[in-house]
Design an enzyme around this catalytic site. Structure first.
Site, short mmCIF file in Angstrom:
data_model
loop_
_atom_site.label_atom_id
_atom_site.label_comp_id
_atom_site.label_asym_id
_atom_site.label_seq_id
_atom_site.Cartn_x
_atom_site.Cartn_y
_atom_site.Cartn_z
N PRO A 76 -20.42 -11.22 -22.74
CA PRO A 76 -21.71 -10.66 -22.35
C PRO A 76 -22.78 -10.69 -23.44
O PRO A 76 -22.50 -10.48 -24.61
CB PRO A 76 -21.37 -9.21 -21.98
CG PRO A 76 -20.06 -8.92 -22.60
CD PRO A 76 -19.33 -10.23 -22.64
N HIS A 93 -16.57 -14.51 -33.78
CA HIS A 93 -17.76 -13.64 -33.71
C HIS A 93 -18.82 -14.23 -34.62
O HIS A 93 -18.52 -14.64 -35.75
CB HIS A 93 -17.43 -12.22 -34.18
CG HIS A 93 -16.38 -11.58 -33.33
ND1 HIS A 93 -16.65 -11.07 -32.10
CD2 HIS A 93 -15.04 -11.43 -33.53
CE1 HIS A 93 -15.51 -10.62 -31.57
NE2 HIS A 93 -14.53 -10.82 -32.42
C1 DQA Z 1 -20.26 -10.35 -31.32
C2 DQA Z 1 -20.03 -8.99 -32.01
C3 DQA Z 1 -19.85 -7.89 -30.99
O1 DQA Z 1 -19.64 -6.65 -31.64
C4 DQA Z 1 -21.08 -7.77 -30.12
O2 DQA Z 1 -20.88 -6.80 -29.12
C5 DQA Z 1 -21.50 -9.07 -29.54
C6 DQA Z 1 -21.40 -10.29 -30.34
C7 DQA Z 1 -20.59 -11.46 -32.34
O3 DQA Z 1 -20.54 -12.62 -31.95
O4 DQA Z 1 -20.93 -11.18 -33.49
O5 DQA Z 1 -22.01 -9.11 -28.43
O6 DQA Z 1 -19.06 -10.72 -30.65
#
Ligand code: DQA
Length: 139
Positions: A9, A99
């Site tokens: 999301p 991430h």
């Molecule tokens: C994320 C880190 C998550 O905490 C956050 O909710 C995201 C993006 C990242 O790519 O750094 O939506 O997954």
């Protein structure tokens, strides 16, 4: 290798969404980057993005017997979703978690990842390059 890349999301809002955290490049640029990197490394990739937890569970289940591995940025579901963790465990495919930001240097609620419990590797804080490193894992 045949790989499924799943983005969760709000990642479709890249470029608009908190650019100081996630950068100025948009989601289309991320998809291009992943496709180009995969082609250079000789992987066959399918890209999927959803804002809905159940759809992510469905695509993971459907990957069984079809893909050699999964690369997933579960976004906010990282920190909440036992359902995505269970789906990854159910199919048993090697999974690399990515991430864009360094979740460990951000708010405390981002430090815990359910998905990490099913991942062979977690890459965070490298921006787009994290997806390339995940693709390299499967070489
Ligand atoms: C994320 C880190 C998550 O905490 C956050 O909710 C995201 C993006 C990242 O790519 O750094 O939506 O997954």
């Amino acid at each position: 290798m045949k790989l499924l890349v799943i983005n969760g999301p709000n990642l479709n809002m890249l470029g608009i969404r908190e650019p100081t955290v996630y950068g100025k490049q948009d989601f289309a640029a991320l998809q291009d980057y992943i496709r180009t990197s995969a082609a250079e490394l000789g992987h066959d990739v399918t890209l999927f993005q959803s804002n809905h937890e159940g759809e992510i569970v469905d695509i993971i289940q459907a990957a069984y017997g079809v893909y050699d591995g999964i690369i997933i940025n579960p976004a906010a579901y990282t920190h909440t979703s036992v359902a995505i963790l269970d789906a990854l465990k159910a199919v048993g495919l090697p999974t690399v978690e990515v991430h864009l930001s360094d979740i460990h240097s951000r708010e405390e609620f981002r430090h815990h990842s359910y998905v990490s419990m099913a991942a062979v590797k977690t890459i965070c804080g490298l921006g787009f390059e994290g997806y390339r490193k995940a693709l390299e894992y499967f070489e």
